[in-house]
Motif scaffolding. Structure first.
Motif, mmCIF file in Angstrom:
data_model
loop_
_atom_site.group_PDB
_atom_site.id
_atom_site.type_symbol
_atom_site.label_atom_id
_atom_site.label_comp_id
_atom_site.label_asym_id
_atom_site.label_seq_id
_atom_site.Cartn_x
_atom_site.Cartn_y
_atom_site.Cartn_z
ATOM 1 N N CYS A 187 -13.039 63.998 8.776
ATOM 2 C CA CYS A 187 -11.897 64.340 9.612
ATOM 3 C C CYS A 187 -10.677 64.769 8.826
ATOM 4 O O CYS A 187 -9.618 64.149 8.927
ATOM 5 C CB CYS A 187 -11.529 63.177 10.536
ATOM 6 N N GLU A 188 -10.812 65.752 8.053
ATOM 7 C CA GLU A 188 -9.617 66.348 7.502
ATOM 8 C C GLU A 188 -8.839 66.855 8.702
ATOM 9 O O GLU A 188 -9.281 67.732 9.435
ATOM 10 C CB GLU A 188 -9.943 67.494 6.535
ATOM 11 N N LYS A 189 -7.736 66.233 8.954
ATOM 12 C CA LYS A 189 -7.138 66.305 10.277
ATOM 13 C C LYS A 189 -6.451 67.613 10.591
ATOM 14 O O LYS A 189 -5.763 67.720 11.589
ATOM 15 C CB LYS A 189 -6.173 65.138 10.428
ATOM 16 N N ILE A 190 -6.650 68.571 9.741
ATOM 17 C CA ILE A 190 -5.988 69.834 9.996
ATOM 18 C C ILE A 190 -6.718 70.617 11.067
ATOM 19 O O ILE A 190 -7.837 71.083 10.859
ATOM 20 C CB ILE A 190 -5.930 70.671 8.709
ATOM 21 N N GLY A 191 -6.066 70.773 12.186
ATOM 22 C CA GLY A 191 -6.577 71.662 13.216
ATOM 23 C C GLY A 191 -7.793 71.174 13.968
ATOM 24 O O GLY A 191 -8.390 71.931 14.719
ATOM 25 N N LEU A 192 -8.165 69.939 13.756
ATOM 26 C CA LEU A 192 -9.323 69.437 14.491
ATOM 27 C C LEU A 192 -8.877 68.691 15.737
ATOM 28 O O LEU A 192 -7.912 67.939 15.713
ATOM 29 C CB LEU A 192 -10.158 68.513 13.605
ATOM 30 N N ASN A 193 -9.603 68.935 16.806
ATOM 31 C CA ASN A 193 -9.282 68.253 18.054
ATOM 32 C C ASN A 193 -9.594 66.764 17.946
ATOM 33 O O ASN A 193 -10.533 66.357 17.273
ATOM 34 C CB ASN A 193 -10.082 68.851 19.213
ATOM 35 N N LYS A 194 -8.787 66.014 18.643
ATOM 36 C CA LYS A 194 -9.053 64.582 18.760
ATOM 37 C C LYS A 194 -8.921 64.198 20.223
ATOM 38 O O LYS A 194 -8.508 64.986 21.048
ATOM 39 C CB LYS A 194 -8.053 63.780 17.920
ATOM 40 N N GLY A 195 -9.284 62.982 20.509
ATOM 41 C CA GLY A 195 -9.149 62.515 21.870
ATOM 42 C C GLY A 195 -10.309 62.923 22.751
ATOM 43 O O GLY A 195 -11.369 63.319 22.260
ATOM 44 N N LEU B 47 -22.381 70.328 11.537
ATOM 45 C CA LEU B 47 -22.641 70.745 12.923
ATOM 46 C C LEU B 47 -21.446 71.398 13.618
ATOM 47 O O LEU B 47 -21.580 72.486 14.180
ATOM 48 C CB LEU B 47 -23.146 69.550 13.719
ATOM 49 N N PRO B 48 -20.288 70.761 13.604
ATOM 50 C CA PRO B 48 -19.175 71.359 14.355
ATOM 51 C C PRO B 48 -18.810 72.751 13.867
ATOM 52 O O PRO B 48 -18.434 73.611 14.674
ATOM 53 C CB PRO B 48 -18.032 70.356 14.136
ATOM 54 N N LYS B 49 -18.953 72.977 12.596
ATOM 55 C CA LYS B 49 -18.632 74.297 12.069
ATOM 56 C C LYS B 49 -19.627 75.324 12.589
ATOM 57 O O LYS B 49 -19.260 76.391 13.066
ATOM 58 C CB LYS B 49 -18.644 74.267 10.537
ATOM 59 N N ARG C 225 -13.991 69.934 15.940
ATOM 60 C CA ARG C 225 -14.123 68.484 15.887
ATOM 61 C C ARG C 225 -14.723 68.121 14.549
ATOM 62 O O ARG C 225 -15.387 68.929 13.912
ATOM 63 C CB ARG C 225 -15.054 67.973 16.988
ATOM 64 N N CYS C 226 -14.504 66.906 14.133
ATOM 65 C CA CYS C 226 -15.187 66.463 12.934
ATOM 66 C C CYS C 226 -16.596 66.011 13.314
ATOM 67 O O CYS C 226 -16.873 65.683 14.464
ATOM 68 C CB CYS C 226 -14.426 65.332 12.240
ATOM 69 N N GLY C 227 -17.471 66.009 12.336
ATOM 70 C CA GLY C 227 -18.847 65.659 12.603
ATOM 71 C C GLY C 227 -19.000 64.266 13.163
ATOM 72 O O GLY C 227 -19.859 64.004 14.008
ATOM 73 N N LYS D 213 -7.705 60.861 31.407
ATOM 74 C CA LYS D 213 -6.592 61.198 30.545
ATOM 75 C C LYS D 213 -7.028 62.157 29.465
ATOM 76 O O LYS D 213 -7.493 61.747 28.419
ATOM 77 C CB LYS D 213 -6.013 59.963 29.911
ATOM 78 N N PRO D 214 -6.973 63.409 29.744
ATOM 79 C CA PRO D 214 -7.335 64.374 28.743
ATOM 80 C C PRO D 214 -6.151 64.701 27.851
ATOM 81 O O PRO D 214 -5.002 64.685 28.312
ATOM 82 C CB PRO D 214 -7.720 65.601 29.560
ATOM 83 N N SER D 215 -6.424 64.971 26.593
ATOM 84 C CA SER D 215 -5.338 65.388 25.737
ATOM 85 C C SER D 215 -4.843 66.746 26.191
ATOM 86 O O SER D 215 -3.671 67.053 26.145
ATOM 87 C CB SER D 215 -5.803 65.450 24.293
#
Length: 260
Positions: A7-15, A40-42, A48-50, A136-138
């Motif tokens: 989860c390199e948090k740059i630009g990845l969706n969370k929530g 996979l996500p790529k 998202r992170c894997g 509760k969606p982000s």
DNA sequence: AATCATGTCAACCGCGACATG
DNA sequence: ACATGTCGCGGTTGACATGAT
């Protein structure tokens, strides 16, 4: 040990996951499987992170997930297995087909633990059978749970009566579900789920485990391929069976119901 | 009707085990 | 033997739902 550089948090969706993300993930895994979660996500085109993808798949999108409230037998089994195994949720989940460790963990912490401590005191709040629907969606606009059918989750969660009416068939259960308070199980729920596989909002999504299993062959992720500290080389399942058999032979608990 | 308290559960986080080069 | 990457697990969080006041 080296920390997972996840989860390199740059630009990845969370929530919360959106329906679109779910569909992308399902479609990808259906087509290619999940060889490498990190990649996979790529490949699938998900932001998202894997780890997040894996969790979503394991806990929610996997075709053999059994949705809905836990039956009395399942809850009893969890309690008994917890006595034997402690907080080894994945091991407990392995004994309850269709249930995830996360789900079991939640159930344990939310009411089974209290039930034990309070001697099964009646619940004050939520009536049994009413399952909360989170919405509760982000990015609320794209989350299906906040849209047209707010009471309908992305994937159908049959009520406890629906689950029990199927999973307990053939077993001499004494569970008393007031069926009148629940809708009768819809035939369509258990049949022809794959016809709606592309529509994640369909209540039939992943309804028929057999059919789904045929199209989503598992790579047996339920088997933990490592031994315990005491028994290196023996799989967790083997160990589970060993201790379980030992426990039964010692008169520990009655046989667990067959949830299959 | 408004506010508070509590229950629920999906998702995240961090760690250890295992795999691989 | 060591370093690094990946996976899976258990603990925890946070937002929403809902009952109580």
């Amino acid at each position: 040990m080296v920390r997972a550089p996840c989860c390199e948090k740059i630009g990845l969706n969370k929530g919360p996951w959106t329906a679109e993300e779910d569909q992308i993930l399902v479609s990808y895994i259906q087509q290619y499987g999940h060889g490498n979660w990190r990649a996979l996500p790529k490949h699938a085109g998900l932001s998202r992170c894997g780890k997040s993808c894996r969790l979503r798949w394991i806990n929610y999108l996997r075709p053999d997930i059994k949705r809905g409230n836990f039956t009395q037998e399942e809850e009893d089994s969890i309690i008994k297995l917890h006595e034997m195994l402690g907080n080894r949720w994945s091991a407990i989940a392995a004994k309850l087909p269709g249930r995830t460790d996360n789900e079991i963990k939640n159930v344990w912490h939310t009411h089974l633990k209290k039930r034990l401590h309070q001697n099964d005191a009646p619940k004050k709040r939520r009536p049994s059978g009413s399952k909360k629907k989170k919405s509760k969606p982000s990015n609320a606009s794209s989350h299906p749970q906040s849209e047209a059918a707010p009471s309908q989750p992305i994937l159908s969660q049959p009520s406890s009566s629906e689950v029990s009416s199927v999973t307990e068939s053939g077993s001499n259960t004494t569970v008393d579900f007031s069926l009148e308070s629940f809708p009768m199980i819809d035939e369509s729920f258990w049949g022809d789920p794959m016809s709606s596989i592309t529509s994640v909002e369909s209540p039939n999504f992943y309804g028929n485990a057999d059919m789904v299993q045929a199209q989503f062959p598992r790579d047996d992720d339920s088997v933990i391929g490592m031994g315990s500290d005491d028994n290196p080389g023996r799989s967790m399942d083997d160990e589970m069976d060993f201790w379980y058999d030992l426990y039964i032979s010692a008169g520990g608990v009655e046989e667990l119901p067959d949830f299959n």
